[in-house]
Design an enzyme around this catalytic site. Structure first.
Site, PDB file in Angstrom:
ATOM      1  N   ASP A  65      27.144-108.518 -57.245  1.00 61.86           N
ATOM      2  CA  ASP A  65      27.738-107.255 -57.676  1.00 61.86           C
ATOM      3  C   ASP A  65      27.160-106.754 -59.001  1.00 61.86           C
ATOM      4  O   ASP A  65      27.520-105.667 -59.458  1.00 61.86           O
ATOM      5  CB  ASP A  65      29.251-107.396 -57.816  1.00 61.86           C
ATOM      6  CG  ASP A  65      29.937-107.619 -56.477  1.00 61.86           C
ATOM      7  OD1 ASP A  65      29.411-107.107 -55.465  1.00 61.86           O
ATOM      8  OD2 ASP A  65      30.976-108.300 -56.437  1.00 61.86           O
ATOM      9  N   CYS A  66      26.287-107.546 -59.611  1.00 64.65           N
ATOM     10  CA  CYS A  66      25.729-107.230 -60.924  1.00 64.65           C
ATOM     11  C   CYS A  66      24.308-106.691 -60.752  1.00 64.65           C
ATOM     12  O   CYS A  66      23.439-107.369 -60.198  1.00 64.65           O
ATOM     13  CB  CYS A  66      25.718-108.480 -61.795  1.00 64.65           C
ATOM     14  SG  CYS A  66      24.818-108.311 -63.353  1.00 64.65           S
ATOM     15  N   GLY A  67      24.060-105.474 -61.238  1.00 61.18           N
ATOM     16  CA  GLY A  67      22.740-104.880 -61.121  1.00 61.18           C
ATOM     17  C   GLY A  67      21.671-105.684 -61.845  1.00 61.18           C
ATOM     18  O   GLY A  67      20.540-105.808 -61.362  1.00 61.18           O
ATOM     19  N   ARG A  69      20.800-108.552 -59.657  1.00 59.10           N
ATOM     20  CA  ARG A  69      20.018-108.140 -58.491  1.00 59.10           C
ATOM     21  C   ARG A  69      18.563-107.865 -58.869  1.00 59.10           C
ATOM     22  O   ARG A  69      17.637-108.176 -58.111  1.00 59.10           O
ATOM     23  CB  ARG A  69      20.638-106.899 -57.838  1.00 59.10           C
ATOM     24  CG  ARG A  69      21.994-107.148 -57.194  1.00 59.10           C
ATOM     25  CD  ARG A  69      22.389-106.001 -56.274  1.00 59.10           C
ATOM     26  NE  ARG A  69      22.450-104.714 -56.958  1.00 59.10           N
ATOM     27  CZ  ARG A  69      23.528-104.234 -57.563  1.00 59.10           C
ATOM     28  NH1 ARG A  69      24.654-104.947 -57.588  1.00 59.10           N
ATOM     29  NH2 ARG A  69      23.506-103.038 -58.149  1.00 59.10           N
TER      30      ARG A  69
END
Length: 276
Positions: free
Chosen positions: A10-12, A15
């Site tokens: 969920d963390c850019g 990612r």
């Protein structure tokens, strides 16, 4: 060698790091640590490899950090470690482990401390911005002085002694985009210069370079950053800096050449806390 990524999908930032690691072609183990939290021994080993205390690794935003009283300076390492084990969301991310080394990749560009970028390519992150690589630079580098002077930034004290660190910023393809300098004052650091070369402005690289410089300051032991600016107050405000009264600044900051006279009295002093 297998690279391990402690990942939150969920963390850019996480990612982006995952995408770079997948491009290396090296064996990769991805641990979604919120679903598979580390044991006490594993977390202690990570802290040792990161060369961080538990509070250094603790994530504050969007977590119960403050509600649990962890922001209190009197809260010790054992209490923070116990809270991280009970609430894995408190563990900051992404953490990359390669051999005996580990890096908390905040900002994500720090992944290149552990793995080289693909040769010859300017890589982009998910939001379209360029990845950056920072490299140390001596203060007498002639290109640094020329670029700072051309931008109207201070050069008079570059040759003076002091605990300083200068960096050149390049794309992953090796193209020079800018510079930054830090004056290291224990728990304080003065961001004494930040410059994105004219051809590269307007692409968010100033924000990325600021984040990298602040993280390097953190790793040098600083926990608060200071700067003087005459024309970039709004830019630095967006980066989390706030105006400060010169008289209230620590003595070490007031004693720097910039505050003691090199910068004009009209320059605005700004400060912010540094967190990874």
């Amino acid at each position: 060698m297998t690279i391990t990524l402690y990942h939150n999908p969920d963390c850019g930032t996480s990612r982006n790091v995952l995408a770079v690691l997948q491009r290396t072609g090296q064996p990769l183990a991805v641990i979604e640590y919120l679903k598979d939290p580390p044991s006490r021994g594993t977390l202690q080993d990570l802290l040792h490899r990161l060369q961080m205390r538990p509070k250094d690794l603790a994530r504050r935003r969007g977590t119960p950090f403050a509600a649990l009283g962890l922001a209190d300076p009197a809260t010790g390492d054992d209490a923070v470690l116990a809270a991280m084990l009970e609430h894995p969301i408190l563990i900051n991310r992404p953490i990359v482990v390669a051999g005996a080394r580990a890096v908390l990749c905040r900002p994500s560009d720090l992944v290149f401390d552990l793995v080289p970028p693909p040769p010859g390519e300017d890589l982009h992150k998910q939001d379209g911005s360029l990845w950056l690589i920072d490299g140390p630079l001596p203060p007498d580098d002639p290109d640094l002085g020329t670029a700072l002077a051309a931008a109207g930034l201070l050069v008079a004290d570059l040759a003076e002694a002091g605990n300083r660190a200068f960096f050149a910023y390049r794309t992953t393809g090796g193209r020079l985009v800018g510079y930054a300098g830090l004056e290291l004052l224990g728990e304080d650091a003065l961001l004494r210069s930040l410059l994105i070369l004219p051809a590269w402005r307007g692409q968010g690289l100033g924000r990325a370079a600021t984040a990298l410089a602040l993280r390097r300051a953190f790793d040098f032991g600083a926990r608060r950053a200071w700067l003087l600016t005459t024309d970039a107050v709004d830019f630095f405000a967006r980066a989390g800096f706030q105006r400060a009264d010169r008289a209230a600044a620590p003595a070490a900051v007031r004693a720097t050449r910039q505050l003691a006279g090199l910068c004009p009295a009209s320059a605005v002093l700004m400060q912010r806390a540094i967190e990874p």
